[in-house]
Design an enzyme around this catalytic site. Sequence first.
Site, short mmCIF file in Angstrom:
data_model
loop_
_atom_site.label_atom_id
_atom_site.label_comp_id
_atom_site.label_asym_id
_atom_site.label_seq_id
_atom_site.Cartn_x
_atom_site.Cartn_y
_atom_site.Cartn_z
N LYS A 1 0.89 -1.13 0.07
CA LYS A 1 -0.14 0.12 0.03
C LYS A 1 0.96 1.42 0.03
O LYS A 1 2.06 1.27 0.51
CB LYS A 1 -0.69 -0.20 1.41
CG LYS A 1 -2.18 0.95 1.08
CD LYS A 1 -3.17 -0.04 0.80
CE LYS A 1 -4.38 0.85 0.36
NZ LYS A 1 -5.55 0.04 0.05
N ASP B 1 -7.22 4.38 -4.32
CA ASP B 1 -7.90 3.87 -2.92
C ASP B 1 -8.32 5.40 -2.57
O ASP B 1 -8.78 5.94 -3.49
CB ASP B 1 -6.72 3.59 -1.91
CG ASP B 1 -7.42 3.21 -0.52
OD1 ASP B 1 -7.82 2.02 -0.35
OD2 ASP B 1 -7.40 3.96 0.39
N SER C 1 -8.36 -6.07 -10.31
CA SER C 1 -6.99 -5.38 -10.51
C SER C 1 -6.01 -6.52 -11.10
O SER C 1 -5.24 -6.36 -11.73
CB SER C 1 -6.41 -4.78 -9.32
OG SER C 1 -6.93 -3.33 -9.39
P1 NDP Z 1 -13.07 7.74 -2.51
O1 NDP Z 1 -12.03 8.53 -2.18
O2 NDP Z 1 -13.65 7.37 -3.76
O3 NDP Z 1 -14.43 7.85 -1.18
C1 NDP Z 1 -13.97 8.02 0.01
C2 NDP Z 1 -15.38 8.17 0.53
O4 NDP Z 1 -15.14 8.07 2.01
C3 NDP Z 1 -15.64 9.74 0.62
O5 NDP Z 1 -17.04 9.81 0.63
C4 NDP Z 1 -15.16 10.43 1.54
O6 NDP Z 1 -15.71 11.62 2.14
C5 NDP Z 1 -15.47 9.58 2.72
N1 NDP Z 1 -14.05 9.64 3.81
C6 NDP Z 1 -12.94 9.50 3.40
N2 NDP Z 1 -11.98 9.69 4.64
C7 NDP Z 1 -13.07 9.81 5.89
C8 NDP Z 1 -12.96 9.83 6.98
N3 NDP Z 1 -11.89 10.23 7.67
N4 NDP Z 1 -14.25 10.13 7.72
C9 NDP Z 1 -15.60 10.13 6.85
N5 NDP Z 1 -15.56 9.87 5.73
C10 NDP Z 1 -14.52 9.67 5.07
O7 NDP Z 1 -12.45 6.20 -1.69
P2 NDP Z 1 -12.97 4.83 -2.20
O8 NDP Z 1 -14.39 4.80 -2.37
O9 NDP Z 1 -12.00 4.12 -3.14
O10 NDP Z 1 -12.66 4.12 -0.62
C11 NDP Z 1 -13.42 4.10 0.43
C12 NDP Z 1 -12.98 2.90 1.32
O11 NDP Z 1 -12.92 1.55 0.73
C13 NDP Z 1 -11.66 3.14 1.89
O12 NDP Z 1 -11.58 2.38 3.28
C14 NDP Z 1 -10.68 2.15 0.86
O13 NDP Z 1 -9.55 1.73 1.65
C15 NDP Z 1 -11.55 0.89 0.55
N6 NDP Z 1 -11.34 0.20 -0.57
C16 NDP Z 1 -11.25 0.82 -1.89
C17 NDP Z 1 -11.13 -0.09 -2.78
C18 NDP Z 1 -10.99 0.63 -4.27
O14 NDP Z 1 -11.20 -0.19 -5.12
N7 NDP Z 1 -11.31 1.90 -4.44
C19 NDP Z 1 -10.93 -1.59 -2.81
C20 NDP Z 1 -11.00 -1.95 -1.35
C21 NDP Z 1 -11.37 -1.22 -0.49
P3 NDP Z 1 -15.05 13.14 1.69
O15 NDP Z 1 -15.28 13.30 0.39
O16 NDP Z 1 -15.37 13.96 2.77
O17 NDP Z 1 -13.32 12.84 2.05
O1 2IT Z 2 -7.90 -1.82 -0.50
C1 2IT Z 2 -8.08 -2.27 -1.68
O2 2IT Z 2 -8.03 -3.45 -1.79
C2 2IT Z 2 -7.56 -1.33 -2.87
N1 2IT Z 2 -7.50 -0.06 -2.56
C3 2IT Z 2 -7.61 -1.86 -4.17
C4 2IT Z 2 -5.88 -2.23 -4.56
C5 2IT Z 2 -5.91 -2.82 -6.12
O3 2IT Z 2 -4.74 -3.06 -6.13
O4 2IT Z 2 -6.86 -2.58 -6.71
#
Ligand code: NDP
Ligand code: 2IT
Length: 459
Positions: free
Chosen positions: A139, A179, A392
Amino acid sequence: MSVTASRRTEESSIEPLVEAFMQRVVAQSPGEVEFHQAVREVARSVMPLVQSKKAYRDAKVLDRLVVPENVYMFRVVWTDDAGEVRVNRGYRVQMSSLLGPYKGGLRFHPSVNLGVLKFLAFEQVFKNSLTTLLLGGGKGGSDFDPKGRSDGEVMRFCQSFMSCLFRHIGSEIDVPAGDIGVGGREIGFLFGQYRKLTHRFDGALTGKNVAWGGSNLRPEATGYGSVYFANDMLSTRGESVKGKTATVSGSGNVAQYTVEKLNTLGAKVVTMSDSNGTIVDPDGIDAEKLAWVMELKNVRRGRISEYANQFRGAQYLPGKRPWAVPCDLAFPSATQNEIEEEDARTLVRNGCYCVSEGANMPSHADAVEVFLDAKILYGPGKAANAGGVAVSGLEMNQNAGCMRRSREDVDAQLKTIMHSIHENCVAYGRENGFVNYVNGANAAAFVKVADAMVQQGYV
Ligand code: NDP
Ligand code: 2IT
């Protein structure tokens, strides 16, 4: 003896071993509280396995798994639109390459520090092991905050970040992806700079645009996968998401496609949120409203509060999370530790009986205990959100083979992978008729990684 009581009895016999191990971990990584939380949960689940197998103890598998193979930290310098010089910290934690190239996302958020990235990289090793694909775990990211920054500022930051990172990644070495704060726009800027610096076009990043090497369905995969996992958990009780009421937190990539799939499968989603507050829509966030949210968040980069002005009947709760809103199913899809013990109690008290974690470690350790004690269907992030990294992995395979799979093909593979993760969790997590998905996911993932560690020698 009840399931809970037998769980506690087993835990009490291994707890001193876990504590001794954790004392070493904490001494080696002081202050990294999220990392300690993630490690403690895994150690609790797998300590019985370690105790039962001499080869694991001799190879010191647990002690080795908590030390990253490499950590890169670098200074990222860029200029903002006013010409002012800005300085951020950049990181890449290469946790384990036992099962394949390091693989895992990049997070751009002001809360990023080494401890947060170590927790995410540690979780990623286990998650990637569950996918059945050949992926190691890593990461990275930065404390850069993309909020309120222009496209030009984001591009210059990404270029500077990649100028440091490019030496350490590659399609067979380490393959970053998105992420929090890193989506299609950022992957584009990062890939452009990688290509320029290395003079190569290869699959060193995933989450690319489909027009230049990305996989169909990668943006959708985490959210879709989390709903498929919920459906698999519900199927153990002869149910599905159809007709159920769901709360979703977040309004980013994972949240958006979680809502989309829930709608398609006939559930009603009543909340979304961001770091400022929650919107509640008792009529449901249907496809049309979701399209508006996607435009708001992905194009205009606005705040979720605007939803309540746009749609009659919806309410904005400033500073609140969605967990007090009654639901059958909950999909935490924002960030770590967004469900605290009291939130978990409220969810269970209001009738929620299935939690599928789109986010990484969104539930506090105390909240997890509440879910396990209540014996609800609780799918931890490393299982429930593995669909994103799984697709991925499929993107890497498509890049290596210079080919592209159709949306339908990728969706079918995603479903198969989520089913197999679910089966594996059940196989390892069954406890007197109850499935403990936490122990199941940790143990199933651990066995593969630990066996590889033993077989590959002391390196
Ligand atoms: P994005 O940046 O697209 O969206 C994040 C969302 O979470 C936004 O709505 C954001 O609000 C909110 N958020 C972020 N930080 C905080 C916080 N400290 N408190 C409250 N709300 C918060 O990210 P993703 O949707 O990609 O990721 C969301 C979660 O999913 C994370 O935990 C990530 O690690 C996990 N994840 C993502 C994957 C992926 O493929 N993208 C894969 C697996 C897991 P704001 O706009 O206000 O910041
Ligand atoms: O937390 C996760 O699994 C991700 N942010 C996606 C990682 C990836 O390599 O697609």
